[in-house]
Design a protein around this motif. Structure first.
Motif, short mmCIF file in Angstrom:
data_model
loop_
_atom_site.label_atom_id
_atom_site.label_comp_id
_atom_site.label_asym_id
_atom_site.label_seq_id
_atom_site.Cartn_x
_atom_site.Cartn_y
_atom_site.Cartn_z
N VAL A 109 0.87 -1.07 0.07
CA VAL A 109 0.06 0.01 0.00
C VAL A 109 1.05 1.14 -0.02
O VAL A 109 1.65 1.24 0.69
CB VAL A 109 -0.94 0.30 1.10
CG1 VAL A 109 -1.61 1.31 1.26
CG2 VAL A 109 -1.67 -1.19 1.34
N HIS A 110 0.57 2.30 -0.99
CA HIS A 110 1.72 3.28 -1.13
C HIS A 110 0.85 4.38 -0.40
O HIS A 110 -0.03 4.77 -0.70
CB HIS A 110 2.06 3.59 -2.53
CG HIS A 110 3.07 4.76 -3.00
ND1 HIS A 110 4.31 4.48 -2.62
CD2 HIS A 110 2.92 6.00 -3.18
CE1 HIS A 110 4.91 5.56 -2.93
NE2 HIS A 110 4.12 6.39 -3.30
N VAL A 111 1.77 4.97 0.57
CA VAL A 111 1.10 6.17 1.34
C VAL A 111 1.79 7.36 1.06
O VAL A 111 2.87 7.28 1.27
CB VAL A 111 0.89 5.99 2.93
CG1 VAL A 111 0.12 7.12 3.58
CG2 VAL A 111 0.36 4.55 3.19
N ASP A 112 1.19 8.42 0.46
CA ASP A 112 1.74 9.59 0.02
C ASP A 112 1.72 10.67 1.11
O ASP A 112 0.40 11.23 1.29
CB ASP A 112 1.25 10.16 -1.48
CG ASP A 112 1.69 9.38 -2.63
OD1 ASP A 112 2.88 9.40 -2.53
OD2 ASP A 112 0.83 9.08 -3.29
N VAL A 113 2.61 10.96 1.71
CA VAL A 113 2.67 11.94 2.85
C VAL A 113 3.21 13.34 2.58
O VAL A 113 4.42 13.61 1.83
CB VAL A 113 3.54 11.57 3.96
CG1 VAL A 113 3.42 12.57 5.11
CG2 VAL A 113 2.81 10.17 4.55
N VAL A 143 5.74 3.91 2.79
CA VAL A 143 5.32 5.27 2.94
C VAL A 143 6.44 6.24 2.31
O VAL A 143 7.67 6.03 2.53
CB VAL A 143 5.46 5.58 4.65
CG1 VAL A 143 5.15 7.17 4.91
CG2 VAL A 143 4.24 4.76 5.31
N HIS A 144 5.88 7.19 1.60
CA HIS A 144 6.68 8.08 0.79
C HIS A 144 6.37 9.46 1.36
O HIS A 144 5.52 10.28 1.18
CB HIS A 144 5.90 7.92 -0.62
CG HIS A 144 6.63 8.93 -1.69
ND1 HIS A 144 5.93 9.25 -2.93
CD2 HIS A 144 7.57 9.85 -1.51
CE1 HIS A 144 6.87 10.28 -3.72
NE2 HIS A 144 7.73 10.70 -2.80
N LEU A 145 7.58 9.83 2.05
CA LEU A 145 7.48 11.11 2.48
C LEU A 145 7.98 12.31 1.72
O LEU A 145 9.05 12.38 1.23
CB LEU A 145 8.60 11.08 3.99
CG LEU A 145 8.16 10.15 4.82
CD1 LEU A 145 8.94 10.51 6.13
CD2 LEU A 145 6.91 10.27 5.25
N MET A 146 6.94 13.27 1.39
CA MET A 146 7.16 14.25 0.44
C MET A 146 7.40 15.46 1.52
O MET A 146 6.31 16.23 1.60
CB MET A 146 6.13 14.40 -0.57
CG MET A 146 6.67 13.54 -1.73
SD MET A 146 5.23 13.44 -2.83
CE MET A 146 4.20 11.91 -1.74
N LEU A 147 8.38 15.54 2.22
CA LEU A 147 8.60 16.63 3.39
C LEU A 147 10.08 17.22 3.29
O LEU A 147 10.85 16.56 2.71
CB LEU A 147 8.64 15.97 4.61
CG LEU A 147 7.51 14.87 4.94
CD1 LEU A 147 7.48 14.36 6.31
CD2 LEU A 147 6.07 15.40 4.85
N ILE A 186 8.79 2.95 -9.31
CA ILE A 186 8.54 4.10 -10.40
C ILE A 186 7.09 4.52 -9.60
O ILE A 186 6.04 3.96 -9.33
CB ILE A 186 7.93 3.85 -11.64
CG1 ILE A 186 8.03 4.90 -12.51
CG2 ILE A 186 7.12 2.58 -11.92
CD1 ILE A 186 9.15 5.07 -13.47
N ASP A 187 6.88 5.94 -9.72
CA ASP A 187 5.48 6.73 -9.20
C ASP A 187 5.32 7.88 -9.90
O ASP A 187 6.03 8.78 -10.18
CB ASP A 187 6.23 7.07 -7.69
CG ASP A 187 4.89 7.73 -7.03
OD1 ASP A 187 3.91 7.72 -7.42
OD2 ASP A 187 5.16 7.78 -5.85
N GLY A 188 3.93 7.83 -10.57
CA GLY A 188 3.37 8.81 -11.20
C GLY A 188 2.98 8.66 -12.68
O GLY A 188 3.60 8.36 -13.58
ZN ZN Z 1 4.11 8.39 -4.08
#
Ligand code: ZN
Ligand code: DX5
Length: 220
Positions: A34-38, A68-72, A177-179
């Protein structure tokens, strides 16, 4: 060395009023990741989920693998919180100014798998120093912040380069890969060396076709 292909549907593309049901759909499709975008509203121009959401989903579906993908801008301040919440793998971006290497070490220290992420414009060579210590390298195929954008084909060359680097370095990290992933472009990504596929919009709108395309490409 070949990693088993995993599809990691992004709950950003799910029903935000019923996130647990979105994870239920992922489990129902026979998938584990499960990919979680933060998102923090600084590193990317959007806000999304915090550790509380990961904790709630982990308690609803404890057997799933939370990617968990942290965009911080300051991901190092939140490793412990996401680890405690139940993240299984935590990915951090290479672009912001913070102690990247020490943060990857901390992710392992708290017993989780680690990932390093780069945006479409960041050269793949920038993450070379981190590759020996990560479990996964994530190449963004859209500018992060929003689901539903179009796949940037410039990432294809980066996948090939990263795969070459992995071979030359004798490493076995996953290539994610993501997007903008769809049933039409996922095959080329897999042929180039991707083994971990994030899909938000396509999984929740067109999941059967996506799974079929992944199966066909992995059989080659
Ligand atoms: Zn992502
Ligand atoms: C973008 C996120 C992606 C996004 C993917 O910032 O990192 O995970 O949810 O969504 P789609 O598959 O719709 O491009």
């Amino acid at each position: 060395m070949v990693n088993v292909i995993e599809i990691a549907p992004s709950i950003l593309g799910g029903d935000h009023s019923r996130l647990a049901d979105s994870v239920g759909k992922i489990a129902g499709a026979g998938l584990k990741w499960v990919h979680v975008d933060v998102m923090d509203g600084h590193f990317v121009p959007n806000l999304s989920f915090g550790p509380g959401v990961v904790k709630a989903l982990k308690s609803a579906y404890p057997d799933m693998f939370y990617d968990v993908h942290l965009m911080l801008d300051n991901p190092h301040l939140y490793i412990d919180a996401f680890a405690r919440a139940g993240a299984d793998l935590i990915s951090v971006h290479a672009e912001p100014e913070y102690p990247v290497s020490a943060t990857l070490d901390e992710i392992h220290l708290v017993g989780k798998k680690s990932g390093i992420v780069i945006n479409p414009k960041t050269p793949v060579g920038d993450i070379a120093p981190y590759l020996p210590k990560v479990d996964l390298a994530l190449l963004m195929s859209v500018q992060p912040g929003f689901g539903g954008q179009s796949f940037d084909v410039a990432v294809l060359e980066k996948i090939s380069s990263l795969r070459r680097m992995r071979e030359e370095m004798g490493l076995s990290f996953r290539i994610e890969i993501d997007g903008g992933i769809t049933a039409s472009n996922v095959g080329e990504c897999i042929r180039r060396g991707v083994d971990t596929i994030v899909a938000g919009t396509e999984f929740f709108k067109n999941g059967a076709s996506l799974l079929k395309a992944v199966l066909e490409a992995s059989a080659l």
